[in-house]
Design a protein around this motif. Structure first.
Motif, short mmCIF file in Angstrom:
data_model
loop_
_atom_site.label_atom_id
_atom_site.label_comp_id
_atom_site.label_asym_id
_atom_site.label_seq_id
_atom_site.Cartn_x
_atom_site.Cartn_y
_atom_site.Cartn_z
N LEU A 139 13.44 40.70 1.24
CA LEU A 139 14.76 40.91 1.83
C LEU A 139 15.56 39.61 1.94
O LEU A 139 16.78 39.65 2.09
N SER A 140 14.89 38.47 1.89
CA SER A 140 15.55 37.17 2.04
C SER A 140 16.22 36.74 0.74
O SER A 140 16.08 37.39 -0.29
N ASP A 141 16.89 35.58 0.80
CA ASP A 141 17.51 35.05 -0.43
C ASP A 141 16.59 34.07 -1.16
O ASP A 141 17.00 33.43 -2.13
N LEU A 142 15.35 33.93 -0.70
CA LEU A 142 14.41 33.00 -1.33
C LEU A 142 13.95 33.52 -2.69
O LEU A 142 13.83 34.74 -2.88
N PRO A 143 13.65 32.62 -3.61
CA PRO A 143 13.24 33.03 -4.97
C PRO A 143 11.79 33.49 -5.01
O PRO A 143 10.93 32.88 -5.65
N PHE A 144 11.51 34.59 -4.33
CA PHE A 144 10.17 35.14 -4.22
C PHE A 144 9.93 36.07 -5.39
O PHE A 144 10.71 37.00 -5.64
N ALA A 222 14.81 46.52 -0.42
CA ALA A 222 15.57 45.32 -0.81
C ALA A 222 16.88 45.69 -1.50
O ALA A 222 17.90 45.01 -1.33
N SER A 223 16.88 46.78 -2.28
CA SER A 223 18.12 47.21 -2.94
C SER A 223 19.13 47.73 -1.93
O SER A 223 20.34 47.65 -2.15
N LEU A 224 18.63 48.25 -0.79
CA LEU A 224 19.52 48.77 0.24
C LEU A 224 20.06 47.68 1.17
O LEU A 224 21.21 47.74 1.60
N ALA A 225 19.22 46.68 1.48
CA ALA A 225 19.61 45.73 2.53
C ALA A 225 19.27 44.28 2.22
O ALA A 225 19.48 43.42 3.09
N GLY A 226 18.74 43.98 1.04
CA GLY A 226 18.33 42.61 0.75
C GLY A 226 19.50 41.68 0.47
O GLY A 226 20.56 42.10 0.02
N ARG A 227 19.27 40.39 0.72
CA ARG A 227 20.27 39.37 0.39
C ARG A 227 20.19 39.03 -1.09
O ARG A 227 19.11 39.09 -1.69
N LYS A 229 19.56 36.82 -4.21
CA LYS A 229 18.64 35.68 -4.38
C LYS A 229 19.42 34.43 -4.79
O LYS A 229 20.31 34.49 -5.66
N LYS A 230 19.08 33.31 -4.16
CA LYS A 230 19.74 32.06 -4.50
C LYS A 230 19.06 31.40 -5.70
O LYS A 230 17.89 31.67 -5.99
#
Length: 698
Positions: A139-144, A222-227, A229-230
């Motif tokens: 859900l974060s903007d981290l490149p996971f 994640a498609s509904l509420a994720g940030r 990705k940076k």
């Protein structure tokens, strides 16, 4: 932010709900997970690395509060303190699978915090911590490069069970923690009651089916509420500096990387690094403020590439062994004179000195986890990794997370062969004397030997070995018995422990984002072959437990008394039992079922305590002759104490084979008389006779 939810069905009556948007919305990413009434929050935050770095500063914390279970912390201070061993172990289980799913050269500071919010007493929260960390990162903007899934697999009545309840875990033949992405395993950990390699493989395939459902659900959330990705900031070595480093170092690494002895090899590599820095410093130190750090990172990348390419292309290992070869192994027992059991196990340059201490039931470790009531651990293994084991200096403090994790793996692997209802508390201590890889597995082997040396009747010897892996594209090589550098520069550390009959403990760490289950099964077969060889060497040292404990070990005796006698043995306010312990020096533990454990430092103390307990708790037997003390005189007979607290009337008619005129003609208070127990009368009172005893004795 509006709350969003998804659900995952992991069994007929088991569903995991993952939601976001309701709480902890200031975190970079957060998720709330629920199974039954067990609820957990996972939150992730990050900070961009400003200067050049050469490692990923990922910190994972997991906390359980007693309030989640509606309980108060024990003790005087009514708030939680430092993390428990269980919390530390969950931190490690959460860290290992997610760490491998970040891009190479990405070194932002990341913190993952998992907190148990509600506990229902049925559903274990540790799997929710791993799954929650993945969901929060997704859900974060981290490149996971996830998400990943996590599930515990039990084997109950021949059937695999996903995320078994505490009751099911108690009945299970297998406890497998599995984390991965669809079709690939990233981390496994657990224990088994001597299961086969096929059973463990089937359990992983079962887990993979659930992983796919969990990953799909996280992607949906994640498609509904994720940030968005940076773009990650990657800390790559500048091209001009890397070219200069290669020119100096590459011609020297062919020889330096393949010196068999760890210390000599490391000294040579350090020399090359130091000389390279000195040569390049005038040209690059002002241009790159983090010059020294960049040089070190670049040099280790070159070393890593050199070692990996030699293994993949030429099957050449750093110490000259073949891929399936074990290092030289030695095993000794009885190496210390006064401890209750000891061993020294060495594999190559790795050495573990293991000692056993035997104690009373009261010496068991008492713990009170949030997720269960008070527990006692009668068997424990403590692992210590001192600085001198790797030739270093450093701060000496309490056990770190790594020491707790390694000790737990060894403890779980040996616990499977410990005898049930063993009267002793057993503490196993593994001190690593020298380390060059697989110290936890040396602790398992040394622990097994030391237990046998101590006379602990374990079911079978247990050995452990680690397999490594170099894995690139369509090429791979599995390495048996990896040294420390092969663990560091390779892609896998797969530890498996077991007896001749099956697996008792296992743990997998990967540095790559997953490998096929079939590949891990191949490593498992190599591990079995190596483990069998090690067991043969161990059996040549000692093939079965010694018949008795050491002469320096305390003695323990367990007897069972009538439950109605417990009160008499304890006495008013504990006065009787306290008096026995003070007089004999023995320790006495009494269970509610009438089991009495007597623990003494020597035979004399044991015999005194045993006699005292038996005198108080013995049952009077019909037909048996006793020496009884006169405690009272009546006109019609004497009151005698046959056993402590057990009295009967010796009637004047039963005192002699002639007519007795007065009781005092035969005995007075304090006299000892010989009597025989004839039986009981219609009121249940004892019938005794001095006359019958004298006739029988002649």
């Amino acid at each position: 932010m509006q709350e969003k939810k998804v659900s995952v069905q992991i069994g007929k009556d088991r569903t995991i709900e993952i939601s976001c948007g309701k709480i902890a919305n200031l975190a970079n990413g957060s998720a709330v997970l629920r199974q039954g009434d067990t609820v957990l929050l996972a939150a992730v935050c990050s900070k961009e690395a400003k200067e050049f770095s050469d490692f990923l500063p990922l910190q994972v914390d997991y906390r359980e509060k007693y309030s989640a279970a509606g309980r108060f912390p024990g003790g005087y201070i009514k708030r939680e303190g430092r993390p428990s061993e269980k919390e530390i172990l969950v931190c490690r289980m959460t860290d290992r699978p997610v760490r491998s799913l970040f891009p190479e050269d990405f070194y932002d500071e990341i913190q993952i915090y998992s907190q148990l919010l509600s506990f229902d007493g049925v559903n274990e929260p540790d799997m929710l911590s791993i799954l929650g960390a993945s969901a929060a990162l997704a859900l974060s903007d981290l490149p996971f490069k996830g998400p990943l899934g996590a599930v515990r697999v039990g084997l109950v009545n021949g059937e695999f069970v996903a995320n078994p309840s505490f009751e099911e875990i108690e009945k299970s033949e297998l406890d497998l923690v599995y984390a991965g992405v669809p079709g690939k395993v990233i981390m496994i950990e657990g224990e088994a009651k001597e299961c086969s390699e096929k059973t463990l493989a089937d359990a992983m395939i079962f887990a993979d089916g659930i992983i796919k459902l969990q990953v799909d659900a996280q992607n949906e959330l994640a498609s509904l509420a994720g940030r968005p990705k940076k773009t990650p900031k990657l800390h790559k070595v500048p091209d001009d500096l890397m070219a200069a480093i290669k020119e100096i170092c590459l011609p020297l690494l062919d020889q330096a990387c393949f010196i068999p002895e760890k210390e000599k090899r490391q000294n040579e590599l350090n020399r090359i690094l130091s000389e390279m820095e000195e040569k390049l410093k005038p040209a690059f130190s002002e241009k790159y403020p983090s010059f020294s750090q960049i040089c070190s990172a670049a040099f280790h990348k070159l070393v890593e590439k050199k070692i990996r390419s030699k293994i993949l292309d030429e099957a050449k290992r750093m110490d000259g062994r073949g891929a399936d070869d074990l290092r030289p192994i030695s095993a000794e027992i009885g190496v210390l004179p006064r401890v209750h059991g000891s061993s020294l196990f060495a594999r190559g340059e790795t050495q573990a000195l293991v000692t056993i201490t035997l104690g009373a039931g009261g010496d068991a470790q008492e713990i009170e986890p949030v997720t269960s009531g008070p527990l006692k651990k009668p068997f424990m293994l403590h692992y210590y990794f001192p600085n001198y084991s790797v030739g270093e200096v450093g701060r000496i403090s309490g056990p770190g997370r790594r020491e707790i994790g390694h000790g737990n793996l060894a403890e779980r692997s040996l616990k499977q062969v410990m005898p049930a209802d063993y009267p002793y508390t057993v503490r196993c201590v593994s001190d690593i004397m020298a380390s060059n890889g697989s110290t936890s597995m040396a602790s398992v082997c040394g622990g097994s030997l030391a237990l046998m040396d101590a006379g602990v009747p374990i079911k079978s010897a247990v050995a452990g070995i680690s397999c490594g892996l170099v894995y690139e594209d369509d090429k791979h090589v599995i390495l048996t018995d990896i040294i420390g550098a092969e663990d560091h520069y390779g892609d896998m550390d797969f530890k498996v422990c077991g007896t001749k009959d099956g697996i008792t403990g296992f743990q997998l760490d990967l540095k790559v984002p997953g490998i096929p289950i079939a590949l891990l099964c191949s490593a498992m077969e190599k591990n079995l072959a190596a483990r069998t060889k090690i067991l043969g060497i161990m059996n040549a040292c000692i093939s079965e437990p010694k018949p008795d404990v050491s002469k320096h070990a305390p003695r323990i005796k367990v007897i069972t008394i009538n439950r109605e006698k417990i009160g008499a043995l304890i006495g008013p306010g504990g006065s009787i039992i306290r008096g026995i312990t003070e007089a004999t020096g023995a320790q006495i533990d009494i269970d509610d079922d009438g089991k009495v454990s007597i623990f003494a430092v020597n035979e004399e103390s044991m015999n005194k305590a045993l006699d005292a307990v038996r005198n108080i708790t013995a049952e009077i037997e019909v037909g048996k002759i006793y020496r009884a003390t006169v405690v009272g005189i009546k006109d019609f007979g004497a009151i005698v104490e046959i056993l402590p607290g057990q009295e009967a009337l010796l009637h004047i008619s039963e005192m002699a084979n002639y007519r007795v005129g007065k009781v005092r003609d035969i005995c007075n208070e304090g006299d000892v008389v010989t009597i025989k127990v004839l039986g009981t009368d219609d009121r249940g009172k004892l019938k005794i006779s001095r006359k019958a005893a004298l006739e029988e004795l002649g």
